[in-house]
Design an enzyme around this catalytic site. Structure first.
Site, PDB file in Angstrom:
ATOM      1  N   LYS A  22       0.859  -1.208   0.000  1.00 23.71           N
ATOM      2  CA  LYS A  22       0.000   0.000   0.000  1.00 23.71           C
ATOM      3  C   LYS A  22       0.885   1.245   0.000  1.00 23.71           C
ATOM      4  O   LYS A  22       0.660   2.170  -0.782  1.00 23.71           O
ATOM      5  CB  LYS A  22      -0.880   0.025   1.233  1.00 23.71           C
ATOM      6  CG  LYS A  22      -1.498   1.387   1.522  1.00 23.71           C
ATOM      7  CD  LYS A  22      -2.336   1.437   2.749  1.00 23.71           C
ATOM      8  CE  LYS A  22      -1.607   1.813   3.991  1.00 23.71           C
ATOM      9  NZ  LYS A  22      -1.414   3.268   4.187  1.00 23.71           N
ATOM     10  N   ASN A  23       1.913   1.265   0.858  1.00 24.53           N
ATOM     11  CA  ASN A  23       2.704   2.480   1.020  1.00 24.53           C
ATOM     12  C   ASN A  23       3.695   2.701  -0.114  1.00 24.53           C
ATOM     13  O   ASN A  23       4.415   3.696  -0.111  1.00 24.53           O
ATOM     14  CB  ASN A  23       3.397   2.488   2.379  1.00 24.53           C
ATOM     15  CG  ASN A  23       2.374   2.647   3.494  1.00 24.53           C
ATOM     16  OD1 ASN A  23       1.217   2.978   3.237  1.00 24.53           O
ATOM     17  ND2 ASN A  23       2.781   2.381   4.709  1.00 24.53           N
ATOM     18  N   CYS A 117      -4.851  12.608  12.032  1.00 22.93           N
ATOM     19  CA  CYS A 117      -5.597  11.364  12.157  1.00 22.93           C
ATOM     20  C   CYS A 117      -5.326  10.831  13.566  1.00 22.93           C
ATOM     21  O   CYS A 117      -4.662  11.475  14.359  1.00 22.93           O
ATOM     22  CB  CYS A 117      -5.145  10.363  11.104  1.00 22.93           C
ATOM     23  SG  CYS A 117      -3.488   9.847  11.422  1.00 22.93           S
ATOM     24  N   ARG A 122       0.388  14.841  12.329  1.00 20.24           N
ATOM     25  CA  ARG A 122       0.904  14.537  10.986  1.00 20.24           C
ATOM     26  C   ARG A 122       0.983  15.802  10.120  1.00 20.24           C
ATOM     27  O   ARG A 122       0.284  15.957   9.125  1.00 20.24           O
ATOM     28  CB  ARG A 122       0.061  13.449  10.340  1.00 20.24           C
ATOM     29  CG  ARG A 122       0.086  12.237  11.261  1.00 20.24           C
ATOM     30  CD  ARG A 122      -0.374  10.979  10.700  1.00 20.24           C
ATOM     31  NE  ARG A 122       0.401  10.467   9.593  1.00 20.24           N
ATOM     32  CZ  ARG A 122      -0.037   9.389   8.923  1.00 20.24           C
ATOM     33  NH1 ARG A 122      -1.182   8.865   9.226  1.00 20.24           N
ATOM     34  NH2 ARG A 122       0.677   8.917   7.934  1.00 20.24           N
ATOM     35  N   ASP A 308       4.689   0.797  11.986  1.00 21.83           N
ATOM     36  CA  ASP A 308       3.431   0.182  11.545  1.00 21.83           C
ATOM     37  C   ASP A 308       3.252  -1.240  12.068  1.00 21.83           C
ATOM     38  O   ASP A 308       2.164  -1.793  11.985  1.00 21.83           O
ATOM     39  CB  ASP A 308       3.353   0.159  10.009  1.00 21.83           C
ATOM     40  CG  ASP A 308       3.237   1.551   9.451  1.00 21.83           C
ATOM     41  OD1 ASP A 308       3.441   1.723   8.237  1.00 21.83           O
ATOM     42  OD2 ASP A 308       2.968   2.483  10.227  1.00 21.83           O
ATOM     43  N   ARG A 400      -8.543  -0.267   4.243  1.00 16.94           N
ATOM     44  CA  ARG A 400      -7.681   0.708   3.567  1.00 16.94           C
ATOM     45  C   ARG A 400      -6.359   0.082   3.164  1.00 16.94           C
ATOM     46  O   ARG A 400      -5.765   0.466   2.157  1.00 16.94           O
ATOM     47  CB  ARG A 400      -7.385   1.891   4.505  1.00 16.94           C
ATOM     48  CG  ARG A 400      -8.539   2.799   4.762  1.00 16.94           C
ATOM     49  CD  ARG A 400      -8.070   4.011   5.529  1.00 16.94           C
ATOM     50  NE  ARG A 400      -6.842   4.499   4.909  1.00 16.94           N
ATOM     51  CZ  ARG A 400      -5.914   5.182   5.586  1.00 16.94           C
ATOM     52  NH1 ARG A 400      -6.073   5.439   6.853  1.00 16.94           N
ATOM     53  NH2 ARG A 400      -4.837   5.615   4.986  1.00 16.94           N
TER      54      ARG A 400
END
Ligand code: EPZ
Length: 421
Positions: A22-23, A117, A122, A308, A400
């Site tokens: 994803k990243n 978030c 951030r 993460d 997500r």
């Protein structure tokens, strides 16, 4: 809102294949608006975030076609707007990654101020610092940021990042590839996703050196052309399934991996007594019948322990013998999952950015929420070993960033079902 019901599932056994990262896919998609020709990206994971970024790119003039499963063809013949759709943009913080390429290709980017978030404020000050040094005029109000490149376009600069921010490194690289002159990024982030982005851009005709080190050099070029690219495997999903084997005391073969990307996770799990074997098929993580013990974790920018993986690892540490500590140094508020694990009996205490996990816990099923994408995975892992049923809500976070999440777990023997409210 959808929920996941997770039952105590015993040791997970079998094999799982990791999806594209994803990243990585998000900055790769943003890079596609820098050129006019078609870029084909393979191993694109089917994720909510990819759908959102697809819509954002489309709103500024890109053509995004899903030609087959896990393949996108992106063509940006011309930028039709420098103001992406506000509602779409606000759905996902990573949309900020289109700022650099938009500024570079179209000379302007007017975006809503990205929301923070659950895991922290951030900010994007380091992104804006880079653009300003490259000549952009930036107006910031409470609601939007308006960046305008000088006549003739952005120019090269030497940018020092106060923190090796992944997003800032990516955004400044994306802004620099078409700039006049050479840009140097010092104290750059070294994550594998930065290397993947530089590989795509260089295949499109960019001239980037040093990606993956703390000094990146980007020589501006006139224009970029189309190419093909395959997304690297998702190292965070890999870490999540390594922990699924560890927490359930099971044995899993994990395929489509890059071992180098998870060295800290391998080291820490082996410290706890988990057996990890690398075969030509992939990685075998074996915790069957093992007495696992405590360890201490400190999250750091790559190549340190990845933030993460912090919350899934904390769920695992609740079940081992002895007291562990987890220090979160990357985000200022990434312990929201502690309260949720404590509802299951983990009895974790926190002091500033350190969590103390007593361990030896038989967790109890409970109603919990996913406080961010990775915390959602952590709650599912805890539910797999807790007595009774664990109901995880706010699971849109999980959608997500994890492709076919519950299907992959069910194939390993997990009892997990999705219920739509
Ligand atoms: C990327 O976020 C990842 N997201 C995150 O993954 C990951 O946790 C993070 O990098 C760190 O590895 C994507 O790649 C889409 P940062 P990013 O900029 O780029 C501060 C997940 O679960 N900072 O490296 O936003 C910031 O506040 C997500 O997949 C500034 O101060 O992370 C934070 O404390 C979560 N000013 C720290 O740096 C800035 O201008 C790290 O942020 C930018 C960042």
């Amino acid at each position: 809102m959808a929920k996941l019901l997770v039952q105590n599932s015993g040791p997970l056994k079998g094999e799982v294949t990791i999806s594209g990262a994803k990243n990585s896919v998000l900055p790769l998609m943003a890079a596609c608006i820098l050129g006019e020709e078609t870029v084909t990206i393979k191993d694109v994971p089917e994720l909510r975030d990819v759908k959102i970024l697809t819509d954002v790119l489309t709103s500024i003039g890109a053509k995004v076609d899903k030609t087959e499963a896990n393949t996108l063809e992106i063509t940006t013949e011309e930028i039709t707007s420098t103001e992406p759709d506000y509602d779409l943009f606000n759905k996902m913080r990573a949309s900020i990654l289109i700022m650099g390429p938009l500024l570079s290709r179209a000379g302007r980017a007017k975006l809503p101020m990205p929301g923070g978030c659950a895991i922290g404020a951030r900010p994007i000050d380091l992104h804006l610092k880079g653009f300003k040094q490259m000549g952009a005029e930036i107006t910031v109000t409470d609601t939007f940021i308006d960046a305008v490149a000088p006549e003739g376009g952005l120019h090269g600069a030497r940018v020092y990042l106060d923190f090796p921010s992944v997003g800032a490194t990516e955004n400044i690289i994306l802004a620099a590839v078409l700039a006049n002159g050479t840009t140097y990024i010092e104290n750059a982030a070294k994550e594998p996703e930065i290397i993947d982005l530089a590989n795509l851009l260089n295949k499109m005709g960019a001239r980037i050196k040093g990606a993956g080190t703390d000094s990146v050099k980007i020589e501006g070029v006139e224009k970029l052309h189309g190419t093909f690219h395959r997304v690297i495997p998702d190292r965070i999903e890999l870490g999540t399934f390594m922990l699924a084997a560890a927490i359930t005391r099971g044995e899993i073969l994990i395929k489509n991996i890059v071992t180098d990307h998870v060295k800290p996770v391998i080291a820490k799990l082996e410290e706890c007594g988990v057996e990890i074997e690398l075969t030509d098929e992939g990685m075998v993580v074996n915790a069957v019948g093992k007495e696992l013990t405590a360890t201490d974790i400190k999250t750091l920018p790559y190549p340190g322990f990845p933030t993460d993986i912090q919350s899934p690892f904390m769920a695992f540490l609740s079940t081992v013998d002895g007291e562990s500590t987890v220090q979160e140094t990357v985000f200022e508020n990434r312990f929201m999952h502690v309260a949720e694990l404590n509802r299951m009996g983990a009895n974790i205490k926190t002091q500033d950015r350190t969590a103390i996990i007593p361990g030896n816990k038989k967790l109890e099923g409970a109603q919990v929420i996913a406080t961010d994408l990775r915390a959602g995975a952590a709650m599912v892992l805890a539910g797999l070993v807790a007595d009774g049923t664990t109901e995880v809500s706010e699971i849109y976070h999980i959608d997500r960033g994890y492709e076919h999440f519950e299907e992959k777990f069910r194939k390993l023997g997990a009892t997990i079902i999705r219920i739509e409210d």
